[in-house]
Write an enzyme that holds these catalytic residues in place. Structure first.
Site, short mmCIF file in Angstrom:
data_model
loop_
_atom_site.label_atom_id
_atom_site.label_comp_id
_atom_site.label_asym_id
_atom_site.label_seq_id
_atom_site.Cartn_x
_atom_site.Cartn_y
_atom_site.Cartn_z
N ASP A 16 20.03 -41.05 0.43
CA ASP A 16 19.37 -42.36 1.22
C ASP A 16 18.39 -43.16 0.35
O ASP A 16 18.62 -44.40 0.43
CB ASP A 16 19.08 -41.66 2.73
CG ASP A 16 20.37 -41.47 3.50
OD1 ASP A 16 21.41 -41.52 2.79
OD2 ASP A 16 20.07 -40.87 4.61
N ARG A 98 3.78 -37.28 8.64
CA ARG A 98 3.85 -38.75 8.43
C ARG A 98 2.40 -39.39 8.38
O ARG A 98 2.61 -40.48 7.35
CB ARG A 98 4.56 -39.47 9.47
CG ARG A 98 6.04 -38.87 9.73
CD ARG A 98 6.71 -38.40 8.68
NE ARG A 98 8.28 -38.06 8.69
CZ ARG A 98 8.85 -37.36 7.88
NH1 ARG A 98 8.00 -36.80 7.10
NH2 ARG A 98 10.03 -36.99 8.31
N ASP A 127 10.29 -41.71 13.31
CA ASP A 127 9.27 -42.00 12.14
C ASP A 127 9.13 -43.20 11.49
O ASP A 127 7.98 -43.47 11.07
CB ASP A 127 10.24 -41.12 10.85
CG ASP A 127 9.79 -39.75 10.93
OD1 ASP A 127 9.24 -39.14 11.70
OD2 ASP A 127 10.70 -38.97 10.49
N SER A 181 21.23 -33.10 9.53
CA SER A 181 20.20 -33.76 8.94
C SER A 181 18.81 -32.93 8.89
O SER A 181 18.45 -32.10 10.05
CB SER A 181 19.82 -35.07 9.33
OG SER A 181 18.61 -35.48 8.94
#
Length: 406
Positions: A16, A98, A127, A181
């Site tokens: 990705d 993050r 996110d 995922s």
């Protein structure tokens, strides 16, 4: 938005973000800088460098950094001082990573003269919010590019076609639908999507990556001792460890005993519910241990206030407000409470569970003389309790009298 000239991309080396890298070049005609963080995800990061070079990124524009110590010391440990748990269960493993990634993206952008940063978060998840709120809090003038909200590559088929067209390497297992995922760092693994999307169906055992099934864990319990200083774990079984070393070893111990599994349906900040499988073996041990040492060193009023504020603190982290003034204010209060949270906790690890079985500290507030069932030698006058109860009962008696009159 004016087309950026240079973009710093949060780059994993996966399909990705490799597609995003090429898309940014085509869409904006800009120079690309990649940043790959070693957060303890357990993957070799050198392939990310080679893949970035293969896709045309200049060697001097490839940043790969080991941030494990900073991650645990400056983000995980402060969060665990608060005993932070989102919606009663989730230990915030993805959420807390993050702000650090965003911090380095913004710092690298300043170093290389980039005018934008980019991430690979989708428009459905949390996110995107976390990355962008953090980036804007650190640099209000930074541009943020979120390709998933802009492009028309709306399916796995279109992504693969784009990759083939631009000669982006595709792992063989990516040609079909990925079963689920995964996001990972030193604190946890998170698995979502595909085979996990129906919350009524039990997750397959192969989803779990860091923990053995509790039923297959050792039949013999294991005892460990964690030493604390000002609310942070500093030693294991008498051996001093750095923050990242501590979490690494606790992950191994927790994984071996099947500790830290969670099947959760959570309320995302963007409004929808999602189902995820989380593994936080070391973090689960740390949460139990920290509560264990606080139980003898933290005053009741301080402890109860912390517990009242914790859901708000956890929600701020989950929603991406790590760099907000309210989170920093709460952190100052939490850190002040940890001044005397020192000592040692003994824990029992056994088949998916971790239990405090002993705790001691030079700063303990526990007084055996006051709580003993034996002769307390005058440490506590039990007759004093009568007046205490009468004063506290006064308003209840007045309320009862009014009720009886009516």
């Amino acid at each position: 938005m004016t087309a950026p000239k240079k973009v710093v991309l949060a780059y994993s080396g996966g399909l990705d973000t490799s597609i995003i890298l090429k898309w940014l070049e085509i869409e904006y005609g800009c120079e690309i800088v990649t940043f790959t963080a070693d957060l303890g995800q357990g993957e070799e990061l050198d392939p990310a460098r080679k893949k970035a070079e293969l896709l045309g990124v200049k060697p001097e524009n490839i940043f790969i950094e080991d941030v494990r110590e900073e991650f645990v010391r400056d983000f995980v440990f402060p969060m665990f001082r608060a005993n932070a748990v989102y919606e009663g269960l989730y230990l915030l493993g993805t959420s807390i990573a993050r702000p650090l990634i965003s911090k380095r993206l913004v710092e690298i952008a300043a170093e290389v003269g980039a005018d934008a940063v980019a991430h690979g978060a989708t428009g459905k998840g949390n996110d995107q919010v976390r990355f962008e709120l953090s980036a804007y809090a650190l640099n209000p003038d930074i541009k943020v590019i979120a390709p998933w909200r802009e492009w028309d590559l709306s399916s796995r088929t279109k992504l693969l076609e784009f990759a083939e067209e631009h000669q982006i390497p595709i792992a063989k297992d990516k040609r079909g639908e990925a079963p689920f995922s995964v996001d990972a760092n030193l604190l946890h693994t998170s698995s979502e999507g595909k085979v996990l999307e129906d919350p009524a169906v039990e997750a397959p055992e192969y989803v779990y990556q860091r923990t053995v099934h509790p039923e297959d864990a050792p039949d013999l319990a294991e005892h460990i001792e964690i030493g604390y200083a000002k609310g942070d774990p500093i030693s294991l079984n008498g051996k001093k460890l750095t923050p990242a070393e501590m979490l690494t070893v606790l992950n191994e111990l927790g994984g071996k005993h099947g500790i830290g599994r969670l099947d959760l349906v959570e309320g995302r900040f963007v409004g929808m519910k999602s189902r995820g499988i989380y593994e936080t073996p070391g973090g689960t041990i740390m949460l139990e241990a920290h509560r264990g040492i606080e139980s003898i060193t933290l005053d009741r009023g301080a402890a109860h206030l912390k517990d009242e504020l914790m859901p708000k603190y956890a929600e701020l982290i989950y929603n991406g407000f790590w760099y907000s003034p309210e989170r920093e204010m709460l952190q100052a209060l939490i850190d002040a409470s940890q001044e005397h949270v020192n000592g040692t906790v003994r824990l029992k690890l056994y088949k998916g569970s971790v239990q405090t079985v002993g705790r001691w500290s030079d700063d303990s507030l526990y007084s055996e003389a006051h709580v003993t069932f034996e002769d307390d030698a005058g440490a506590y006058n039990q007759a004093d309790a009568a007046g205490f109860i009468k004063i506290n009962a006064l308003r209840l008696k007045l309320l009862a009298a009014r009720k009886n009159r009516n």
